[in-house]
Scaffold this motif. Structure first.
Motif: not given
Length: 301
Positions: A184-188, A124-129, A223-226
């Motif tokens: 920026s955005a974040f999810v907890v 997931m991280i690789r594809l985000f970049w 995934r929720q952040l995406f």
């Protein structure tokens, strides 16, 4: 004989090998090792330009067939579909890098093992970049003795100072992204929130959820952040195929929604079913080393 991989698999499906009906006899299984060999051309054509090592993908697939119980018994359609998805997304199958996992599960509807593709945390991280607007992405575990504060709203707050020792048990997971435009955005998510999602997964008690829980929890919050972020086409497809079964081996299969079958997973096949194991490696694979980390002696890249 057709040279198209999807047509060859369809032909085998319409004329499946005969099964012995005598109790205790081993059903004839397609040779997935040779099937991987036959896919090398399709894998090479499917790989993105920045990933140019189809031989490594084939080696990893061979290693996974030997390593993962029941994987060698899966249908050719689902195994080939999972490999094609990995190839088209530029992700390595298998758990070495944590980019993607090939998990067998028993489909009661068709009474056969099929491959469920699970996109990993690192995948997931690789594809985000790959998105031009991406500027930063991180996911962390919060423990009960950490100093942690967050607040949503018009003026969101996220502050995490990990304890230097004796951090206690995990309480939360969070993911934060920065974009090139300064946004920026974040999810907890609490541990309980993660557990609710894990319980929906067919592989909740096996695969990376059992071996790499923390990474899968971070993937869950990512995934929720995406959902709040712009996604590259590759990332959108990865999210769509995560934990699905793909049976269409054509290049267009990546844009076709996979099959999701809930509640049909068993740890073992029924007791009266006898299963084949991986056959001896054919001559074409003789001398191929086991897949290793990129850059290792066996990598060849």
């Amino acid at each position: 004989m057709s040279t198209n991989l999807a047509e060859r698999v369809a032909a085998r499906r319409s004329h499946p090998p005969a099964r012995q009906t005598t109790r205790g006899a081993v059903a004839q299984q397609p040779n997935l090792v040779q099937f991987v060999q036959s896919m090398r051309g399709e894998i090479a054509r499917a790989l993105p330009a920045h990933v140019a090592n189809p031989e490594r993908i084939a080696r990893i697939a061979l290693t996974e067939l030997r390593r993962v119980e029941h994987l060698a018994e899966c249908t050719q359609e689902s195994f080939g579909g999972a490999l094609m998805t990995c190839a088209q997304l530029g992700l390595e199958p298998g758990g070495a890098l944590g980019e993607a996992y090939l998990l067998p599960f028993w489909n009661k509807r068709v009474r056969a093992y099929e491959v469920q593709l699970v996109i990993g945390y690192q995948g997931m991280i690789r594809l985000f970049w790959q998105h031009p607007a991406a500027a930063g992405l991180a996911a962390h575990t919060v423990y009960e003795n950490d100093d942690f504060e967050f607040e949503y709203g018009l003026d969101p707050v996220l502050r995490h100072k990990p304890a230097r020792s004796d951090r206690g048990r995990p309480t939360d997971y969070y993911a934060v992204a920065k974009m090139a435009n300064g946004g920026s955005a974040f999810v907890v998510m609490s541990v309980e929130d993660v557990e609710v999602i894990r319980q929906r997964s067919k592989s909740r008690d096996s695969g990376p959820w059992s071996t790499d829980y923390d990474a899968m929890a971070r993937k869950t919050v990512i995934r929720q952040l995406f959902k709040l972020l712009p996604k590259s086409p590759e990332l959108a497809r990865a999210v769509a195929h995560d934990e699905g079964v793909r049976r269409d081996l054509s290049p267009e299969g990546l844009d076709t929604p996979p099959d999701y079958i809930e509640g049909e997973v068993v740890e073992q096949a029924p007791a009266d079913e006898q299963h084949a194991t991986v056959e001896d490696v054919p001559a074409e694979f003789a001398g191929w080393p086991e897949a290793t980390e990129p850059g290792g002696a066996a990598d060849g890249s």
